[in-house]
Design a protein around this motif. Structure first.
Motif, PDB file in Angstrom:
ATOM      1  N   GLU A 221     -15.320 -10.825  64.155  1.00  0.00           N
ATOM      2  CA  GLU A 221     -14.552  -9.692  64.675  1.00  0.00           C
ATOM      3  C   GLU A 221     -15.336  -8.387  64.595  1.00  0.00           C
ATOM      4  O   GLU A 221     -15.361  -7.599  65.533  1.00  0.00           O
ATOM      5  N   LYS A 222     -15.986  -8.140  63.440  1.00  0.00           N
ATOM      6  CA  LYS A 222     -16.735  -6.898  63.237  1.00  0.00           C
ATOM      7  C   LYS A 222     -17.915  -6.821  64.201  1.00  0.00           C
ATOM      8  O   LYS A 222     -18.172  -5.770  64.803  1.00  0.00           O
TER       9      LYS A 222
ATOM     10  N   MET B 153     -19.933 -20.750  57.962  1.00  0.00           N
ATOM     11  CA  MET B 153     -19.541 -21.333  56.677  1.00  0.00           C
ATOM     12  C   MET B 153     -20.595 -22.322  56.195  1.00  0.00           C
ATOM     13  O   MET B 153     -20.967 -22.338  55.015  1.00  0.00           O
ATOM     14  N   GLN B 154     -21.115 -23.116  57.103  1.00  0.00           N
ATOM     15  CA  GLN B 154     -22.082 -24.157  56.749  1.00  0.00           C
ATOM     16  C   GLN B 154     -23.447 -23.566  56.412  1.00  0.00           C
ATOM     17  O   GLN B 154     -24.064 -23.952  55.416  1.00  0.00           O
ATOM     18  N   TYR B 155     -23.943 -22.643  57.216  1.00  0.00           N
ATOM     19  CA  TYR B 155     -25.311 -22.164  57.045  1.00  0.00           C
ATOM     20  C   TYR B 155     -25.435 -20.902  56.182  1.00  0.00           C
ATOM     21  O   TYR B 155     -26.485 -20.671  55.580  1.00  0.00           O
ATOM     22  N   LEU B 156     -24.391 -20.084  56.132  1.00  0.00           N
ATOM     23  CA  LEU B 156     -24.484 -18.840  55.359  1.00  0.00           C
ATOM     24  C   LEU B 156     -23.562 -18.820  54.146  1.00  0.00           C
ATOM     25  O   LEU B 156     -23.539 -17.829  53.411  1.00  0.00           O
ATOM     26  N   GLY B 157     -22.785 -19.877  53.960  1.00  0.00           N
ATOM     27  CA  GLY B 157     -21.920 -19.975  52.797  1.00  0.00           C
ATOM     28  C   GLY B 157     -20.683 -19.082  52.852  1.00  0.00           C
ATOM     29  O   GLY B 157     -20.057 -18.828  51.823  1.00  0.00           O
TER      30      GLY B 157
ATOM     31  N   ASP C 295     -16.778 -18.066  53.498  1.00  0.00           N
ATOM     32  CA  ASP C 295     -15.507 -18.790  53.575  1.00  0.00           C
ATOM     33  C   ASP C 295     -14.910 -18.465  54.944  1.00  0.00           C
ATOM     34  O   ASP C 295     -15.454 -17.634  55.691  1.00  0.00           O
ATOM     35  N   GLU C 296     -13.781 -19.071  55.281  1.00  0.00           N
ATOM     36  CA  GLU C 296     -13.241 -18.890  56.632  1.00  0.00           C
ATOM     37  C   GLU C 296     -12.869 -17.433  56.911  1.00  0.00           C
ATOM     38  O   GLU C 296     -13.127 -16.914  58.001  1.00  0.00           O
ATOM     39  N   ALA C 297     -12.275 -16.752  55.943  1.00  0.00           N
ATOM     40  CA  ALA C 297     -11.890 -15.350  56.132  1.00  0.00           C
ATOM     41  C   ALA C 297     -13.120 -14.467  56.373  1.00  0.00           C
ATOM     42  O   ALA C 297     -13.106 -13.582  57.235  1.00  0.00           O
ATOM     43  N   GLN C 298     -14.182 -14.723  55.644  1.00  0.00           N
ATOM     44  CA  GLN C 298     -15.408 -13.944  55.822  1.00  0.00           C
ATOM     45  C   GLN C 298     -16.017 -14.209  57.208  1.00  0.00           C
ATOM     46  O   GLN C 298     -16.470 -13.282  57.882  1.00  0.00           O
TER      47      GLN C 298
END
Length: 189
Positions: free
Chosen positions: A166-167, A151-155, A157-160
Motif C-alpha cells: 500500500e505504501k 513474506m517468504q523472501y523478506l520475512g 508478516d502478512e500485515a507488514q
C-alpha cells in the motif's frame, strides 16, 4: 439492436418480417434458409438477434435456438404456429428465448423486439460487471501472491507485506496491482 439473422425456409415470411424490423430502427438484416446455413452464418458473424420461423427444412428449430442461446450473447425470437405455441414457449423460456405465434401481429412483434432489446442491454451490462469483477479478483490474486513473496523472501508478516504494498503504491502514485507485479517479477524470477 444492430444486427438480426432471420432463419426461415419461407421467403414470403422473411419478406414480411423485414419491413417490421425496419420500423424498429436501422438494423443490419441477414437471412438463412435452414438451420445448417444459420449455424454457418453464426460462426462467422455476431448477431444481436436470431429470429427462427419454425419449422425449418432441416430441423424444427429448437436445436438451433438452443445453440444460439447457450453459445452466444444473441437473443432468440422463435416464431411458431399458434397450435405449437404453448409447447414451444415452454421449451424456449427455459433457455432464455422468446416465442410468438403466427400470424405475427405487428404491434406484438414490435413489443417483443423492445423486450428483447431491453433484456439484451441488461445482459450486456451484467457481462461488463462480470468482467470487472473477474479483473478485481485477478488483481487481488496478484497482490496476495506479492504479499506471499514478501513474506517468504523478506520475512514480513502478512500485515507488514500489506502495508508495504500500500505504501509503495501511494508513494509512487500507482496501483497496488502494479507494485505487486513488480514485486513478483523481482522475487519470483
Amino acid at each position: 439492436m444492430e444486427s438480426v439473422l432471420i432463419v426461415s425456409g419461407n421467403e414470403k415470411a422473411t419478406n414480411a418480417l423485414v419491413p417490421m424490423l425496419r420500423e424498429f430502427g436501422h438494423i443490419s438484416i441477414s437471412s438463412a434458409k435452414s438451420a445448417s446455413e444459420a449455424k454457418r452464418a453464426i460462426l462467422s458473424n455476431d448477431y444481436d438477434l436470431v429470429m427462427i420461423n419454425a419449422p425449418l427444412s432441416d430441423e424444427y428449430g429448437f436445436e438451433l435456438a438452443g445453440q444460439v442461446l447457450s453459445n452466444s450473447l444473441s437473443s432468440c425470437l422463435f416464431i411458431v404456429k399458434a397450435e405449437h405455441f404453448e409447447s414451444a414457449s415452454a421449451k424456449l423460456e427455459g433457455l432464455g428465448g422468446l416465442c410468438i405465434s403466427k400470424p405475427v401481429n405487428r404491434l406484438m412483434f414490435i413489443q417483443a423486439l423492445r423486450w428483447i432489446s431491453a433484456t439484451r442491454n441488461r445482459l450486456l451490462g451484467l457481462k461488463q460487471e462480470n468482467i470487472k469483477l473477474q479483473n478485481k479478483i485477478e488483481e487481488m490474486r496478484i497482490v496476495n501472491r506479492a504479499k506471499f513473496a514478501l513474506m517468504q523472501y523478506l520475512g514480513f508478516d502478512e500485515a507488514q507485506a500489506h502495508r508495504y504494498i500500500e505504501k509503495q503504491a501511494m508513494d509512487k502514485r500507482v496501483t497496488k496491482y502494479q507494485i505487486a507485479t513488480q514485486i513478483i517479477k523481482t522475487y519470483e524470477n
